[in-house]
Design a protein around this motif. Sequence first.
Motif, PDB file in Angstrom:
ATOM      1  N   GLY A  49       0.787  -1.231   0.000  1.00  0.00           N
ATOM      2  CA  GLY A  49       0.000   0.000   0.000  1.00  0.00           C
ATOM      3  C   GLY A  49       0.813   1.272   0.000  1.00  0.00           C
ATOM      4  N   SER A  50       2.087   1.196  -0.357  1.00  0.00           N
ATOM      5  CA  SER A  50       2.934   2.386  -0.374  1.00  0.00           C
ATOM      6  C   SER A  50       2.516   3.346  -1.478  1.00  0.00           C
ATOM      7  CB  SER A  50       4.399   2.000  -0.592  1.00  0.00           C
ATOM      8  OG  SER A  50       4.879   1.285   0.502  1.00  0.00           O
ATOM      9  N   ASP A  51       2.374   4.597  -1.119  1.00  0.00           N
ATOM     10  CA  ASP A  51       2.079   5.661  -2.070  1.00  0.00           C
ATOM     11  C   ASP A  51       3.079   6.780  -1.846  1.00  0.00           C
ATOM     12  OD1 ASP A  51      -0.250   4.565  -3.289  1.00  0.00           O
ATOM     13  OD2 ASP A  51      -1.440   5.191  -1.566  1.00  0.00           O
ATOM     14  N   LEU A  52       3.489   7.412  -2.914  1.00  0.00           N
ATOM     15  CA  LEU A  52       4.363   8.572  -2.801  1.00  0.00           C
ATOM     16  C   LEU A  52       3.497   9.799  -2.546  1.00  0.00           C
ATOM     17  CD1 LEU A  52       7.160   9.893  -3.028  1.00  0.00           C
ATOM     18  CD2 LEU A  52       6.722  10.153  -5.481  1.00  0.00           C
ATOM     19  N   TYR A  53       3.846  10.549  -1.528  1.00  0.00           N
ATOM     20  CA  TYR A  53       3.168  11.803  -1.213  1.00  0.00           C
ATOM     21  C   TYR A  53       4.118  12.935  -1.556  1.00  0.00           C
ATOM     22  CZ  TYR A  53       1.051  15.595   1.410  1.00  0.00           C
ATOM     23  OH  TYR A  53       0.482  16.788   1.762  1.00  0.00           O
ATOM     24  N   VAL A  54       3.654  13.901  -2.340  1.00  0.00           N
ATOM     25  CA  VAL A  54       4.465  15.044  -2.751  1.00  0.00           C
ATOM     26  C   VAL A  54       3.716  16.319  -2.367  1.00  0.00           C
ATOM     27  CG1 VAL A  54       5.521  16.268  -4.688  1.00  0.00           C
ATOM     28  CG2 VAL A  54       5.421  13.767  -4.701  1.00  0.00           C
ATOM     29  N   GLU A  55       4.425  17.206  -1.711  1.00  0.00           N
ATOM     30  CA  GLU A  55       3.842  18.496  -1.346  1.00  0.00           C
ATOM     31  C   GLU A  55       4.870  19.572  -1.651  1.00  0.00           C
ATOM     32  OE1 GLU A  55       1.505  18.825   2.339  1.00  0.00           O
ATOM     33  OE2 GLU A  55       2.918  20.436   2.861  1.00  0.00           O
ATOM     34  N   ILE A  56       4.448  20.620  -2.342  1.00  0.00           N
ATOM     35  CA  ILE A  56       5.326  21.746  -2.642  1.00  0.00           C
ATOM     36  C   ILE A  56       4.907  22.898  -1.750  1.00  0.00           C
ATOM     37  CG2 ILE A  56       6.111  23.368  -4.407  1.00  0.00           C
ATOM     38  CD1 ILE A  56       5.514  21.141  -6.457  1.00  0.00           C
ATOM     39  N   ARG A  57       5.904  23.542  -1.145  1.00  0.00           N
ATOM     40  CA  ARG A  57       5.634  24.650  -0.228  1.00  0.00           C
ATOM     41  C   ARG A  57       6.436  25.872  -0.636  1.00  0.00           C
ATOM     42  NH1 ARG A  57       3.870  23.824   5.188  1.00  0.00           N
ATOM     43  NH2 ARG A  57       2.643  21.933   5.230  1.00  0.00           N
ATOM     44  N   HIS A  58       5.844  27.031  -0.438  1.00  0.00           N
ATOM     45  CA  HIS A  58       6.531  28.302  -0.667  1.00  0.00           C
ATOM     46  C   HIS A  58       6.332  29.147   0.586  1.00  0.00           C
ATOM     47  CE1 HIS A  58       7.065  32.344  -2.726  1.00  0.00           C
ATOM     48  NE2 HIS A  58       8.214  31.715  -2.866  1.00  0.00           N
ATOM     49  N   HIS A  59       7.428  29.607   1.167  1.00  0.00           N
ATOM     50  CA  HIS A  59       7.378  30.317   2.456  1.00  0.00           C
ATOM     51  C   HIS A  59       6.622  29.485   3.486  1.00  0.00           C
ATOM     52  CE1 HIS A  59       9.285  33.940   0.970  1.00  0.00           C
ATOM     53  NE2 HIS A  59       8.471  33.905  -0.074  1.00  0.00           N
ATOM     54  N   ASN A  60       6.889  28.181   3.477  1.00  0.00           N
ATOM     55  CA  ASN A  60       6.328  27.206   4.413  1.00  0.00           C
ATOM     56  C   ASN A  60       4.814  27.028   4.302  1.00  0.00           C
ATOM     57  OD1 ASN A  60       6.930  25.173   6.253  1.00  0.00           O
ATOM     58  ND2 ASN A  60       6.392  26.447   7.992  1.00  0.00           N
ATOM     59  N   GLN A  61       4.214  27.477   3.218  1.00  0.00           N
ATOM     60  CA  GLN A  61       2.779  27.284   2.991  1.00  0.00           C
ATOM     61  C   GLN A  61       2.587  26.351   1.792  1.00  0.00           C
ATOM     62  OE1 GLN A  61       0.354  28.560   5.039  1.00  0.00           O
ATOM     63  NE2 GLN A  61       2.148  29.176   6.226  1.00  0.00           N
ATOM     64  N   PRO A  62       1.724  25.339   1.898  1.00  0.00           N
ATOM     65  CA  PRO A  62       1.491  24.449   0.759  1.00  0.00           C
ATOM     66  C   PRO A  62       0.915  25.223  -0.428  1.00  0.00           C
ATOM     67  CG  PRO A  62       0.204  23.757   2.679  1.00  0.00           C
ATOM     68  CD  PRO A  62       0.916  25.007   3.056  1.00  0.00           C
ATOM     69  N   ILE A  63       1.369  24.860  -1.621  1.00  0.00           N
ATOM     70  CA  ILE A  63       0.836  25.488  -2.830  1.00  0.00           C
ATOM     71  C   ILE A  63       0.334  24.411  -3.785  1.00  0.00           C
ATOM     72  CG2 ILE A  63       2.300  27.541  -2.636  1.00  0.00           C
ATOM     73  CD1 ILE A  63       4.029  26.353  -4.869  1.00  0.00           C
ATOM     74  N   ASP A  64      -0.571  24.782  -4.648  1.00  0.00           N
ATOM     75  CA  ASP A  64      -1.136  23.872  -5.641  1.00  0.00           C
ATOM     76  C   ASP A  64      -0.173  23.783  -6.831  1.00  0.00           C
ATOM     77  OD1 ASP A  64      -2.629  22.430  -7.436  1.00  0.00           O
ATOM     78  OD2 ASP A  64      -4.237  23.910  -7.610  1.00  0.00           O
ATOM     79  N   PRO A  65       0.393  22.607  -7.124  1.00  0.00           N
ATOM     80  CA  PRO A  65       1.332  22.484  -8.232  1.00  0.00           C
ATOM     81  C   PRO A  65       0.670  22.314  -9.594  1.00  0.00           C
ATOM     82  CG  PRO A  65       1.126  20.388  -7.146  1.00  0.00           C
ATOM     83  CD  PRO A  65       0.275  21.370  -6.367  1.00  0.00           C
ATOM     84  N   ALA A  66      -0.663  22.261  -9.632  1.00  0.00           N
ATOM     85  CA  ALA A  66      -1.370  21.994 -10.889  1.00  0.00           C
ATOM     86  C   ALA A  66      -0.960  22.920 -12.033  1.00  0.00           C
ATOM     87  CB  ALA A  66      -2.877  22.054 -10.672  1.00  0.00           C
ATOM     88  N   PRO A  67      -0.794  24.227 -11.813  1.00  0.00           N
ATOM     89  CA  PRO A  67      -0.391  25.082 -12.941  1.00  0.00           C
ATOM     90  C   PRO A  67       0.968  24.707 -13.529  1.00  0.00           C
ATOM     91  CG  PRO A  67      -1.250  26.421 -11.136  1.00  0.00           C
ATOM     92  CD  PRO A  67      -1.122  25.014 -10.630  1.00  0.00           C
ATOM     93  N   TRP A  68       1.860  24.137 -12.720  1.00  0.00           N
ATOM     94  CA  TRP A  68       3.200  23.772 -13.179  1.00  0.00           C
ATOM     95  C   TRP A  68       3.190  22.478 -13.981  1.00  0.00           C
ATOM     96  CZ3 TRP A  68       6.372  24.502  -8.060  1.00  0.00           C
ATOM     97  CH2 TRP A  68       6.340  25.843  -7.709  1.00  0.00           C
ATOM     98  N   ILE A  69       2.285  21.557 -13.608  1.00  0.00           N
ATOM     99  CA  ILE A  69       2.310  20.239 -14.250  1.00  0.00           C
ATOM    100  C   ILE A  69       1.212  20.052 -15.299  1.00  0.00           C
ATOM    101  CG2 ILE A  69       3.497  19.107 -12.350  1.00  0.00           C
ATOM    102  CD1 ILE A  69       0.842  18.086 -11.353  1.00  0.00           C
ATOM    103  N   LYS A  70       0.387  21.051 -15.462  1.00  0.00           N
ATOM    104  CA  LYS A  70      -0.701  20.961 -16.447  1.00  0.00           C
ATOM    105  C   LYS A  70      -0.114  20.715 -17.827  1.00  0.00           C
ATOM    106  CE  LYS A  70      -4.502  23.307 -16.056  1.00  0.00           C
ATOM    107  NZ  LYS A  70      -5.452  24.419 -15.977  1.00  0.00           N
ATOM    108  N   GLY A  71      -0.639  19.741 -18.508  1.00  0.00           N
ATOM    109  CA  GLY A  71      -0.197  19.446 -19.871  1.00  0.00           C
ATOM    110  C   GLY A  71       0.988  18.509 -19.963  1.00  0.00           C
ATOM    111  N   LEU A  72       1.515  18.044 -18.827  1.00  0.00           N
ATOM    112  CA  LEU A  72       2.641  17.089 -18.891  1.00  0.00           C
ATOM    113  C   LEU A  72       2.171  15.721 -19.298  1.00  0.00           C
ATOM    114  CD1 LEU A  72       4.773  18.018 -15.778  1.00  0.00           C
ATOM    115  CD2 LEU A  72       5.220  18.550 -18.144  1.00  0.00           C
TER     116      LEU A  72
END
Length: 72
Positions: A49-72
Amino acid sequence: FMNYGRIVILRHKDEFHTLLAGFASIDVSTGEFLLEGEPIGAMGSASDGSDLYVEIRHHNQPIDPAPWIKGL
């Protein structure tokens, strides 16, 4: 991050951090400089049941990475 299990936090420039969790083993040390593409650990098997969890933070606040990965 106490409930995340084994985690690696990568510090990038401009106050960005990437948090990666779900590792069965970690092969890097605190403060280690990493090269792009360098392995940092190993995931468990799909059967445990291992899943990779990825979280991107800016100034220690979570941000939505969708705009960066859209269209990949």
